[in-house]
Scaffold this motif. Structure first.
Motif, PDB file in Angstrom:
ATOM      1  N   CYS A 199       0.854  -1.182   0.000  1.00 21.25           N
ATOM      2  CA  CYS A 199       0.000   0.000   0.000  1.00 21.25           C
ATOM      3  C   CYS A 199       0.890   1.232   0.000  1.00 21.25           C
ATOM      4  O   CYS A 199       1.733   1.394   0.887  1.00 21.25           O
ATOM      5  CB  CYS A 199      -0.910  -0.004   1.223  1.00 21.25           C
ATOM      6  N   ARG A 209      -0.037   4.182   0.483  1.00 15.52           N
ATOM      7  CA  ARG A 209      -0.528   5.205   1.406  1.00 15.52           C
ATOM      8  C   ARG A 209      -0.036   4.979   2.823  1.00 15.52           C
ATOM      9  O   ARG A 209       0.279   5.919   3.525  1.00 15.52           O
ATOM     10  CB  ARG A 209      -2.062   5.201   1.404  1.00 15.52           C
ATOM     11  N   CYS A 210      -0.018   3.711   3.262  1.00 16.36           N
ATOM     12  CA  CYS A 210       0.362   3.455   4.658  1.00 16.36           C
ATOM     13  C   CYS A 210       1.560   2.519   4.759  1.00 16.36           C
ATOM     14  O   CYS A 210       2.092   2.326   5.853  1.00 16.36           O
ATOM     15  CB  CYS A 210      -0.825   2.888   5.429  1.00 16.36           C
ATOM     16  N   CYS A 267      -5.647  -3.725   1.792  1.00 15.91           N
ATOM     17  CA  CYS A 267      -4.543  -3.144   2.573  1.00 15.91           C
ATOM     18  C   CYS A 267      -4.638  -3.644   4.018  1.00 15.91           C
ATOM     19  O   CYS A 267      -5.718  -3.633   4.603  1.00 15.91           O
ATOM     20  CB  CYS A 267      -4.628  -1.623   2.530  1.00 15.91           C
ATOM     21  N   THR A 276      -3.728  -2.436   6.822  1.00 16.16           N
ATOM     22  CA  THR A 276      -4.226  -1.438   7.772  1.00 16.16           C
ATOM     23  C   THR A 276      -5.740  -1.316   7.670  1.00 16.16           C
ATOM     24  O   THR A 276      -6.451  -1.307   8.666  1.00 16.16           O
ATOM     25  CB  THR A 276      -3.590  -0.058   7.459  1.00 16.16           C
ATOM     26  N   CYS A 324      -6.787   3.950   6.524  1.00 14.67           N
ATOM     27  CA  CYS A 324      -6.307   3.918   5.152  1.00 14.67           C
ATOM     28  C   CYS A 324      -7.479   3.698   4.199  1.00 14.67           C
ATOM     29  O   CYS A 324      -8.258   2.781   4.378  1.00 14.67           O
ATOM     30  CB  CYS A 324      -5.276   2.800   4.976  1.00 14.67           C
ATOM     31  N   ASN A 375      -7.151   3.261   0.907  1.00 15.49           N
ATOM     32  CA  ASN A 375      -6.760   2.683  -0.373  1.00 15.49           C
ATOM     33  C   ASN A 375      -7.704   1.547  -0.749  1.00 15.49           C
ATOM     34  O   ASN A 375      -8.251   0.872   0.109  1.00 15.49           O
ATOM     35  CB  ASN A 375      -5.314   2.196  -0.321  1.00 15.49           C
TER      36      ASN A 375
END
Ligand SMILES: [Zn+2]
Ligand SMILES: [Zn+2]
Length: 369
Positions: A99, A101-102, A126, A128, A137, A139
């Motif tokens: 991911c 993003r995280c 993801c 998270t 998150c 995503n």
């Protein structure tokens, strides 16, 4: 084997035993140190202070080679991450999808299609997001089918191949929803945009045809429908087709039937019923064709009067319906006919009773009178 407390060994104590060099007959001093002289709390020495290694201080119960082999194996598994854990159902994608993003790895998750076992599917989500939900998150989840298709395309294959994937691809990063970046082991970096597609093969074919169909529908004009080739009969595999009947007042009634309705027992469904159910599935008050085209991949007639509406994002809405017959007798002609039938019956009855009483009136009246 039990621990000194008489219980099973926990994971952490086994880990501690495997990592304890004392069993090799050697001692390592200053593995821990007292960081705060007042609280006397000890800390693991991670290089803050020197360590002293003294060989052959006592009898070894673990040979040094075994100890070193264990340390090497621990390092190897640490490197592998989830792949080394046999209890996790791994796939070639395990710990390869990151991911953006995280930073967490995407995880595999099986989703059950309600009632319909064919609707079971797998998504990658993801880590998270899976743990804490949308809050941490946002995503996007990726259907596995979609992932495989994207990989096949990027690798230039007709069909996804796990072995080739593992050989060529180092990792896939998901920087944002609907974006993927492939990092190949040879250094190539290939970005790819993706759209939610269907998770089943038939849907994939359908998706491929979607663009062409959209154009076709618009060329076909008023005879086309957003439902065209999107309703499938599960019992025979054919698509449903529309039949229209025009009423005297000029209004249309559209009914969808299985294309092999002569041989197939699947029931027809009225377009207004379809629209109502689709609106319900999309959470709309009334049917919206644009929303339908954007969201709904196909509709399966699963069993008589039971259908499933399948969305591009993978979720499924199931519903039942019934075909109510229109009560005849709305038209003037029909009313007249019923009147005649009633009169006829009444006369027959009267004729019978007259017969019983020996009346000489004619037994059967003439309906034309
Ligand atoms: Zn994430
Ligand atoms: Zn059929």
């Amino acid at each position: 084997m039990k621990s000194y407390k008489g219980q099973h060994f926990g994971n952490s104590s086994i880990r501690q035993i495997l990592g304890n060099i004392t069993y090799t007959g050697n001692l390592l001093f200053q593995k821990e140190y007292v960081a705060d002289p007042i609280s006397k709390k000890s800390k693991i020495n991670r290089g803050e202070l020197p360590q002293y290694f003294v060989e052959n201080t006592h009898e070894a119960i673990i040979p040094m080679e075994v100890y070193q082999a264990v340390q090497a194996e621990k390092a190897r598994r640490r490197e592998l991450g989830a792949l080394a854990n046999w209890s996790i159902n791994t796939s070639c994608f395990t710990s390869k999808i990151k991911c953006g993003r995280c930073g967490k790895s995407y995880q595999r998750s099986n989703r059950k299609g309600r009632k319909d076992p064919d609707a079971n599917y797998t998504i990658w989500i993801c880590g998270t997001r899976r743990k804490t939900g949308n809050a941490q998150c946002q995503n996007k989840d990726i259907p596995e089918q979609m992932l495989k298709e994207a990989c096949a395309e990027v690798m230039g294959l007709d069909k996804f191949d796990e072995i080739i994937f593992s050989e060529q691809v180092d990792r896939i990063e998901i920087p944002a929803p609907n974006e993927m970046v492939f990092y190949f082991k040879d250094g190539r970096i290939v970005p790819r945009h993706w759209e939610s597609t269907m998770r089943k093969d038939c849907w994939t074919d359908e998706r491929r045809a979607a663009k062409g169909r959209y154009v076709q529908e618009h060329q076909l004009g008023p005879n086309s429908s957003c439902f065209t080739s999107r309703i499938r009969c599960d019992s025979c595999g054919e698509n449903y087709r529309r039949q229209r009947s025009r009423h005297k007042d000029g209004s249309f009634d559209s009914v969808w039937r299985c294309a092999s309705s002569g041989k197939c027992q699947s029931p027809s469904i009225k377009e207004e019923v379809l629209k109502k159910l689709c609106a319900e599935a999309m959470g709309l008050e009334s049917f919206d064709e644009m929303a339908f085209r954007e969201q709904i991949a196909c509709i399966h007639i699963m069993a008589p009067f039971q259908l499933s509406i399948r969305f591009f994002d993978g979720h499924v809405f199931e519903a039942g319906w019934e075909n109510k017959r229109k009560m005849p007798g709305h038209t003037e002609q029909r009313k007249q006919h019923m009147r005649e039938v009633m009169i006829q019956r009444w006369r027959e009855k009267r004729g019978e009773s007259n017969d019983d009483t020996g009346n000489d009136k004619p037994i059967h009246g003439n309906a034309d009178q």
